[in-house]
Scaffold this motif. Structure first.
Motif, short mmCIF file in Angstrom:
data_model
loop_
_atom_site.label_atom_id
_atom_site.label_comp_id
_atom_site.label_asym_id
_atom_site.label_seq_id
_atom_site.Cartn_x
_atom_site.Cartn_y
_atom_site.Cartn_z
N GLY A 1 0.91 8.80 13.07
CA GLY A 1 2.36 9.37 12.33
C GLY A 1 2.15 10.01 11.37
O GLY A 1 0.90 10.87 11.78
N SER A 2 2.59 10.85 10.48
CA SER A 2 2.48 12.16 10.06
C SER A 2 0.71 11.88 8.79
O SER A 2 0.86 12.94 8.71
CB SER A 2 3.39 11.93 8.91
N SER A 3 0.24 10.77 8.92
CA SER A 3 -0.69 10.90 7.97
C SER A 3 -2.00 11.03 8.53
O SER A 3 -3.01 11.69 8.74
CB SER A 3 -1.55 9.79 7.03
N MET A 4 -1.81 11.14 10.09
CA MET A 4 -2.14 11.29 10.78
C MET A 4 -4.33 10.90 10.57
O MET A 4 -5.37 11.49 10.76
CB MET A 4 -2.89 12.40 11.56
N THR A 5 -4.12 9.97 10.28
CA THR A 5 -5.29 8.87 10.03
C THR A 5 -5.79 7.58 10.64
O THR A 5 -4.93 6.71 11.43
CB THR A 5 -5.05 8.33 8.29
N TYR A 6 -6.87 7.38 11.56
CA TYR A 6 -7.07 7.22 12.57
C TYR A 6 -8.41 6.10 11.55
O TYR A 6 -9.47 5.26 12.83
CB TYR A 6 -8.12 7.73 13.86
N THR A 7 -7.76 5.30 11.11
CA THR A 7 -8.38 4.00 10.28
C THR A 7 -8.11 2.98 9.86
O THR A 7 -6.59 2.90 9.16
CB THR A 7 -9.86 4.81 9.22
N CYS A 8 -7.80 2.50 9.59
CA CYS A 8 -7.40 1.16 8.90
C CYS A 8 -6.79 1.72 7.42
O CYS A 8 -7.25 2.33 6.62
CB CYS A 8 -9.00 0.04 8.50
N ALA A 9 -5.60 1.39 7.40
CA ALA A 9 -4.79 1.82 6.33
C ALA A 9 -5.51 0.62 5.06
O ALA A 9 -5.54 -0.71 5.64
CB ALA A 9 -3.60 1.62 6.53
N VAL A 10 -4.77 0.38 4.08
CA VAL A 10 -4.63 -0.53 3.15
C VAL A 10 -3.33 -0.87 2.74
O VAL A 10 -2.89 -0.13 1.64
CB VAL A 10 -5.32 -0.43 1.85
N PHE A 11 -2.48 -2.31 2.91
CA PHE A 11 -1.10 -2.25 2.40
C PHE A 11 -1.00 -3.34 0.78
O PHE A 11 -2.22 -4.35 0.93
CB PHE A 11 -0.95 -3.25 3.84
N ASP B 1 4.91 -2.75 3.49
CA ASP B 1 4.98 -1.58 3.13
C ASP B 1 4.88 -0.44 5.03
O ASP B 1 4.63 -1.14 5.18
CB ASP B 1 3.04 -0.90 3.36
N SER B 2 4.88 0.37 4.12
CA SER B 2 5.50 1.65 5.50
C SER B 2 4.37 2.36 5.70
O SER B 2 2.55 2.14 5.38
CB SER B 2 5.96 2.90 5.61
N LEU B 3 3.53 2.41 6.84
CA LEU B 3 2.53 2.69 7.77
C LEU B 3 1.73 3.93 6.66
O LEU B 3 0.13 3.88 6.62
CB LEU B 3 2.44 3.09 8.99
N GLU B 4 2.51 4.85 6.72
CA GLU B 4 2.02 6.33 6.17
C GLU B 4 1.63 5.92 4.49
O GLU B 4 1.07 6.64 3.67
CB GLU B 4 3.80 7.20 5.62
N ASP B 5 2.71 5.15 4.06
CA ASP B 5 2.55 5.15 2.30
C ASP B 5 0.74 3.97 2.10
O ASP B 5 0.19 4.21 1.68
CB ASP B 5 3.48 3.75 1.77
N ALA B 6 0.66 2.95 3.52
CA ALA B 6 -0.38 2.41 3.37
C ALA B 6 -1.99 3.42 3.70
O ALA B 6 -3.05 3.01 3.01
CB ALA B 6 -0.32 1.45 4.18
N GLN B 7 -1.69 4.67 4.58
CA GLN B 7 -2.73 5.26 4.54
C GLN B 7 -2.43 6.30 3.42
O GLN B 7 -5.03 5.84 2.86
CB GLN B 7 -2.72 5.90 5.63
#
Length: 429
Positions: A163-173, A178-184
């Motif tokens: 997705g747009s955050s280009m974050t390849y680690t665990c998000a926090v919800f 929650d959307s993936l971007e918001d969680a990242q």
């Protein structure tokens, strides 16, 4: 396998009870199981049997799947999660064949000749081969080679599922929906908060990936240096920083963390990098972090862990050949011991296992949604590989076979100790 005195279905019957909830149809015309089974597998050719006979584990099965020799009509493109979950359930129907039965099955396979089919072209070299080429685990050369192997893929391919955050680690919800971007972005800001960083402070980001932490930190007025060993990540991150107009605050370097000349950082974060370091290198790694922090500075260490200290540190054949060569995982207790023995005070330790399962759910669903773009971009075997890896990881996080922990650690001040942080948690979880 017409010459064989044992069909593929009979071989499977050596390992599974007749009531196992799976039907397997094979290239030799044999069938194991019932039509109404919830899971259907197709063994499409003899190469699958040679792969599995040579490596009767995750490596053999993965080779067959990546080549298209083993398939299932229930497989969703890029997202084999449900099939893997059904396969995991077969453990309750496993039989243990005798040595004589195993010998008979092997003889049936090899009656057509002892063949060792070439592994998929995308498979990396074994540990033995890497050693013969002088690539020793967890040396500077070894780290550069293995990190490049995993991350120097197509940036556009990674963006399809990250997705747009280009974050390849665990998000926090905060909530499951929650959307993936918001969680990242929530995760990135939570990490900055845990390090107690303010405008004008200095941050070192070890294993910075595509630069999302650099963007998040610089937007707060924090001066940040990110380092990575993957060239494509550096290019993406530097472009992103320029697009945001944050060049005065953020910098990304193609550099080993051990070569960073600066010190006295107010905070250091390592998010999803420690899996590459190697268990025996933990003491020297944490000493390096200690030396680069100012007294009272905070290290935020975020890494995948084993659930206990008894399991082997090294990953299995599939992960080693295809995903993280030389990757090693330790238990939270072993990691915390190494941190404390270096001289850090651990303020908190947080297990984010459920959050990583949710993150992987989003990634696999994104890959499934963009499957038509992914296949021509990197080729079907590699696109299948990433779906298999992420779906398998999701399942293992859900089952608590692996976890992920954040360790919040402060470097004591020789004059004041660690009376430099508030009495109660100050960050928004």
């Amino acid at each position: 396998m017409a010459k064989s005195k044992m069909t593929v279905a009979e071989m499977i019957g050596l390992f599974l009870t007749p009531d196992a909830p799976v039907q397997v149809t094979a290239f030799d015309g044999s069938v194991f199981g019932q039509d109404q089974a919830p899971l259907h597998l197709e063994v499409k050719n003899s190469r699958a049997m040679y792969y599995i006979t040579e490596n009767p584990n995750d490596l053999g099965l993965a080779r067959a799947y990546l080549q298209g020799d083993l398939d299932s009509p229930e497989l969703l493109p890029g997202n084999p999660y449900q099939v893997l979950k059904e396969l995991m359930g077969l453990k309750h129907f496993v039989k243990h064949p005798s040595k004589m039965e195993l010998a008979r099955a092997a003889a049936a396979v090899f009656s057509h000749g002892v063949r060792v089919p070439e592994p998929p072209a995308i498979e990396g070299p074994s540990l033995a081969k890497r050693l013969t080429e002088g690539i020793r685990p967890h040396t500077r050369r070894g780290d550069a080679a293995t990190v490049s192997y995993h991350y120097d893929q197509s940036n556009d391919f990674y963006r399809l599922f990250l997705g747009s955050s280009m974050t390849y680690t665990c998000a926090v919800f905060e909530k499951e929906d929650d959307s993936l971007e918001d969680a990242q972005w929530h995760k990135l800001n939570m990490v900055l908060d845990k390090m107690h960083l303010n405008k004008g402070d200095r941050l070192l980001d070890v294993g910075c990936g595509w630069g999302s932490m650099e963007i998040a930190a610089a937007r707060r007025g924090i001066h940040v240096i990110g380092v990575t060993l993957a060239e494509e990540q550096v290019e993406w991150a530097q472009n992103w920083i320029r697009q945001e107009g944050l060049q005065d605050l953020a910098e990304v370097r193609l550099m080993d963390y051990r070569d960073v000349p600066e010190s006295g950082f107010d905070g250091i974060c390592s998010i999803g990098m420690m899996e590459h370091v190697g268990y025996k290198q933990y003491p020297s790694y944490f000493k390096e972090m200690m030396d680069k922090l100012r007294p009272g500075g905070i290290l935020l260490n975020h890494q995948i862990t084993r659930t206990n200290s008894h399991d082997h540190k090294r990953a299995g054949g599939f992960i080693d050949r295809y995903i993280f060569p030389d990757g090693e995982l330790a238990s939270p207790a072993e990691i915390e011991l190494a941190i404390q023995d270096t001289g850090f005070e651990v303020i908190t330790q947080e297990n984010l296992r459920q959050h990583y399962a949710l993150t992987l759910k989003h990634w696999t669903e994104n890959l499934q949604e963009h499957w038509g773009q992914a296949k021509p971009m990197v080729g079907e075997p590699k696109a299948r590989l990433w779906g298999l890896y992420m779906a398998g990881a999701r399942l293992n996080f859900e089952l608590d076979n692996i976890q992920i922990h954040q360790f919040q650690c402060i470097k004591p001040d020789p004059e004041t100790g660690t009376d430099t942080y508030p009495l109660r948690p100050w960050w928004d979880r």
